[in-house]
Design an enzyme around this catalytic site. Sequence first.
Site, PDB file in Angstrom:
ATOM      1  N   ILE A   1      11.286 -50.547  38.254  1.00  0.00           N
ATOM      2  CA  ILE A   1      12.094 -49.446  38.797  1.00  0.00           C
ATOM      3  C   ILE A   1      11.499 -48.107  38.388  1.00  0.00           C
ATOM      4  CG2 ILE A   1      13.825 -49.067  36.982  1.00  0.00           C
ATOM      5  CD1 ILE A   1      14.573 -49.546  40.714  1.00  0.00           C
TER       6      ILE A   1
ATOM      7  N   ILE B   1      16.321 -48.457  28.446  1.00  0.00           N
ATOM      8  CA  ILE B   1      15.043 -48.092  29.038  1.00  0.00           C
ATOM      9  C   ILE B   1      14.937 -48.931  30.307  1.00  0.00           C
ATOM     10  CG2 ILE B   1      13.836 -49.789  27.577  1.00  0.00           C
ATOM     11  CD1 ILE B   1      11.323 -48.094  27.785  1.00  0.00           C
ATOM     12  N   SER B   2      14.680 -48.293  31.447  1.00  0.00           N
ATOM     13  CA  SER B   2      14.667 -49.000  32.726  1.00  0.00           C
ATOM     14  C   SER B   2      13.544 -50.031  32.772  1.00  0.00           C
ATOM     15  CB  SER B   2      14.481 -48.008  33.878  1.00  0.00           C
ATOM     16  OG  SER B   2      15.561 -47.116  33.960  1.00  0.00           O
ATOM     17  N   GLN B   3      13.739 -51.065  33.591  1.00  0.00           N
ATOM     18  CA  GLN B   3      12.693 -52.076  33.751  1.00  0.00           C
ATOM     19  C   GLN B   3      11.446 -51.421  34.338  1.00  0.00           C
ATOM     20  OE1 GLN B   3      15.018 -53.955  37.339  1.00  0.00           O
ATOM     21  NE2 GLN B   3      13.013 -54.935  37.259  1.00  0.00           N
TER      22      GLN B   3
ATOM     23  N   ARG C   1       4.439 -48.620  26.286  1.00  0.00           N
ATOM     24  CA  ARG C   1       5.888 -48.816  26.423  1.00  0.00           C
ATOM     25  C   ARG C   1       6.532 -49.304  25.124  1.00  0.00           C
ATOM     26  NH1 ARG C   1       9.821 -49.681  30.577  1.00  0.00           N
ATOM     27  NH2 ARG C   1      11.220 -51.427  30.144  1.00  0.00           N
TER      28      ARG C   1
END
Length: 224
Positions: free
Chosen positions: A75, A70-72, A44
């Site tokens: 999720i 950038i999504s957590q 990531r």
Amino acid sequence: MPWRLRMLEKKEYAAQSAEMIEKQLRRRGIRDAGVLAAMTAVPRHEFVPEELRSRAYEDVPLPIGGGQTISQPYIVAAMTAALHLQPGDRVLEIGTGCGYHAAVLSRLVREVFTIERRPELASFASTKLAQLGYPNAHVHCGDGTLGLPELAPFDAILVAAAAPAVPKPLLAQLAEGGRMILPVGDAEHQELQLIERRGDAFPTKMLEGCRFVPLVGYHGWQEP
């Protein structure tokens, strides 16, 4: 960077990734072994801006430029697991962003087609995915609300931005038995919806509340 420092950095990121998997995913109910393995394998930190790499594995969305995020991790995992992906699936993703979610998807399915409307993000994601070795993730630049009709149908569609209503072109591009997950709502209140195609019917299941950037396009929100 000297070899020894690179090894220490790699070890530190591996520890942060392992903590993310345990505390943010497993403890919050993510049980899909394939999803957990994919998120363990995808680095990531490689997808966030250099100055935010120390926060890459935190349980928060992070800015990636152009007002996008950038999504957590949770999720990303929850949306992916809800689609019940199979190795032979062809998946359409709307909202490539930095390419992280496409990389996760690419480890689970045969092909990922992902659309990003911002040229600079599409270029970054395409380059990064190629550099890191995800040849089955194909980046397109354009209006994601229109989908990719020339490549349809898709076994699954994942929309990583909030729509005011479900874009009809995306429903039309779902294969029979295909699944689509997307956040629907306004800027303040959104809910994840899981939709399945059964002939001309699209039964929908409401999952959980969420918060995404707006889905901008012809069948989404207009450019501010």
